[in-house]
Design a protein around this motif. Structure first.
Motif, mmCIF file in Angstrom:
data_model
loop_
_atom_site.group_PDB
_atom_site.id
_atom_site.type_symbol
_atom_site.label_atom_id
_atom_site.label_comp_id
_atom_site.label_asym_id
_atom_site.label_seq_id
_atom_site.Cartn_x
_atom_site.Cartn_y
_atom_site.Cartn_z
ATOM 1 N N ASP A 44 0.838 -1.194 0.000
ATOM 2 C CA ASP A 44 0.000 0.000 0.000
ATOM 3 C C ASP A 44 0.876 1.249 0.000
ATOM 4 O OD1 ASP A 44 -2.364 1.652 0.418
ATOM 5 O OD2 ASP A 44 -1.648 1.871 2.486
ATOM 6 N N GLY A 101 -8.186 -1.326 2.674
ATOM 7 C CA GLY A 101 -8.437 -2.494 3.511
ATOM 8 C C GLY A 101 -9.265 -3.546 2.795
ATOM 9 N N ALA A 104 -7.135 -5.655 0.490
ATOM 10 C CA ALA A 104 -6.336 -6.640 1.228
ATOM 11 C C ALA A 104 -7.192 -7.807 1.690
ATOM 12 C CB ALA A 104 -5.656 -5.973 2.411
ATOM 13 N N PHE A 112 -0.168 -7.121 5.098
ATOM 14 C CA PHE A 112 -0.512 -5.806 4.552
ATOM 15 C C PHE A 112 0.583 -4.848 4.988
ATOM 16 C CE2 PHE A 112 -2.420 -1.581 4.994
ATOM 17 C CZ PHE A 112 -3.055 -1.420 3.766
ATOM 18 N N SER A 114 1.931 -0.963 4.514
ATOM 19 C CA SER A 114 1.626 0.391 4.053
ATOM 20 C C SER A 114 2.867 1.258 4.229
ATOM 21 C CB SER A 114 0.448 0.964 4.857
ATOM 22 O OG SER A 114 0.041 2.205 4.335
ATOM 23 N N GLN A 179 -8.145 -6.401 14.785
ATOM 24 C CA GLN A 179 -6.889 -7.030 14.419
ATOM 25 C C GLN A 179 -6.175 -7.669 15.594
ATOM 26 O OE1 GLN A 179 -3.592 -5.230 12.704
ATOM 27 N NE2 GLN A 179 -3.961 -6.313 10.837
ATOM 28 N N SER A 186 2.013 -8.950 13.667
ATOM 29 C CA SER A 186 2.292 -7.604 13.174
ATOM 30 C C SER A 186 3.539 -7.046 13.836
ATOM 31 C CB SER A 186 1.092 -6.680 13.435
ATOM 32 O OG SER A 186 -0.058 -7.126 12.750
ATOM 33 N N LEU A 216 -4.921 0.457 9.001
ATOM 34 C CA LEU A 216 -4.609 -0.835 9.598
ATOM 35 C C LEU A 216 -5.844 -1.458 10.227
ATOM 36 C CD1 LEU A 216 -1.150 -0.157 11.331
ATOM 37 C CD2 LEU A 216 -1.611 -0.953 9.010
ATOM 38 N N THR A 219 -8.027 -3.923 8.061
ATOM 39 C CA THR A 219 -7.502 -5.174 7.518
ATOM 40 C C THR A 219 -7.631 -6.332 8.498
ATOM 41 O OG1 THR A 219 -5.277 -4.627 8.293
ATOM 42 C CG2 THR A 219 -5.859 -3.958 6.053
ATOM 43 N N SER A 223 -0.490 -6.612 9.828
ATOM 44 C CA SER A 223 -0.387 -5.366 9.077
ATOM 45 C C SER A 223 0.556 -4.392 9.763
ATOM 46 C CB SER A 223 -1.766 -4.707 8.939
ATOM 47 O OG SER A 223 -2.704 -5.590 8.342
#
Length: 383
Positions: A44, A101, A104, A112, A114, A179, A186, A216, A219, A223
């Motif tokens: 991203d 998002g 993804a 993911f 970014s 998440q 992550s 974030l 998703t 991420s």
């Protein structure tokens, strides 16, 4: 035996064999498909189109630097086997945060990533990597606020984000942690990437941090959001705006992603039972001790405690440095994590050494009897 009855039994037996064969066939094929599934990485590039992001005094734009780095990372990743790259944008276009998002999630991505640039009214410098969190200190809030403010450029943002206000600390704190189950992965990815920036690129280490980033929040996979550096810093801004600088950052991010995938693969196939088997194989080549094996067996179940805390972690191997068969037990508001489970004290000591070799240097042996925790010393003394 009646011939008709014999025929029925034979037919049913053949049917059962056929049914078992079909189940085995489906199981094996499912396993093969799972193994052959591509590892999907969504890249991203922050901002874009009508949203330039940060802009420095030399008119270097965050949206252009981020896109250049993303395309370079993607080019490197696309050369890997069993890895698929998906882009939220490949050109200078504006993409809503919720759409990033959605891209993804639709791709059923494994990661993911970014990519952004930082800015400040001073000569601040350095790289930092962010994961989703609700930490509410003023600095973290200001960083999240700056990145989240892009939603004000979107059509119908009040509807899309259900009244979310990027200028309100309460809104940021109120983000539900959809998440949460991916937070550990992550952080693992963020730590690998951040370490590459500081050890290989010699960037100032601003650390791995948490804040409420909307992109974030959208998703459903591990991420991270990378702030590569400050375009407002004279030296760092020039480096980020150069071909050489963008290529170096791209290579570092690429290596971080590949290292994460390798760790994930090792962790998910690693099994502590296999490690124990290897230790026992090595031990078998040594002289056999004269003591009776019963001397190390006790009227209790021994386990190794590897961690304790208020967070309820999934007991996957990747959350515990590759240790499999981790057991989680709740004691009041605290969760404790164990491996092992044997009445053989010699074997639990072997497991303890393996656990310590995985990085859990403060791990220790505990004992249970009838589900209750008891003193290890008492068990050994009484026996």
């Amino acid at each position: 035996m009646n011939s008709q009855l014999f025929y029925k039994i034979k037919t049913r037996t053949n049917y059962n064999r056929f049914f078992v064969f079909i189940l085995l066939y489906l199981f094996v094929n499912h396993a093969l498909l799972a193994q052959n599934k591509d590892f999907v990485v969504v890249l991203d590039a922050g901002h874009g189109g009508k949203d330039p992001g940060k802009v420095n005094s030399h008119n270097a734009k965050e949206k252009e630097i981020a896109l250049s780095i993303v395309l370079r990372v993607g080019k490197l990743l696309e050369e890997e086997n069993n890895l698929k790259v998906v882009y939220t944008r490949k050109t200078d276009v504006f993409v809503d945060l919720w759409e990033r998002g959605r891209i993804a999630n639709k791709a059923d991505a494994n990661l993911f990533v970014s990519i952004h640039c930082n800015a400040h009214n001073s000569q601040a410098s350095g790289a930092e990597t962010w994961v989703l969190g609700t930490h509410a200190n003023s600095r973290n809030f200001e960083v999240a606020k700056a990145e989240n403010s892009v939603i004000l450029l979107e059509d119908n943002y009040k509807t899309n984000y259900k009244g979310f206000d990027p200028n309100s600390p309460e809104s940021v704190i109120g983000l539900t942690l959809m998440q949460e189950e991916y937070l550990d992965q992550s952080i693992q990815l963020a730590s690998i990437i951040q370490n590459g920036f500081t050890t290989k690129l010699n960037r100032v280490n601003r650390g791995v941090k948490q804040a409420g980033f909307v992109v974030l929040h959208q998703t459903y996979m591990p991420s991270v959001l990378i702030e590569t550096g400050f375009i407002t810093n004279n030296a760092e801004g020039a480096y980020l705006n150069s071909d050489a600088g963008q290529q170096k950052f791209a290579e570092s991010i690429y290596k971080g992603i590949i290292k994460y995938r390798e760790q994930l693969t090792l962790n998910t196939v690693s099994n502590i039972n296999l490690d124990i088997a290897q230790v026992k194989k090595r031990e078998s080549s040594k002289p056999v001790p004269t003591r009776d094996v019963e001397e190390s067996t006790y009227d209790a179940e021994f386990k190794v405690q590897i961690a304790s805390g208020s967070r309820k972690l999934e007991t996957h191997a990747y959350n515990f440095n590759g240790l499999d068969n981790v057991e989680r037990i709740q004691f009041g508001a605290t969760y404790k994590y164990f491996v092992g489970g044997t009445s053989d004290y010699s074997r639990i000591k072997e497991i303890l050494q393996l656990v310590k070799s995985k990085g859990y240097t403060s791990a220790f042996i505990v004992a249970f009897r009838n589900g209750d925790k008891v003193s290890v010393d008492d068990i050994l003394k009484k026996s």
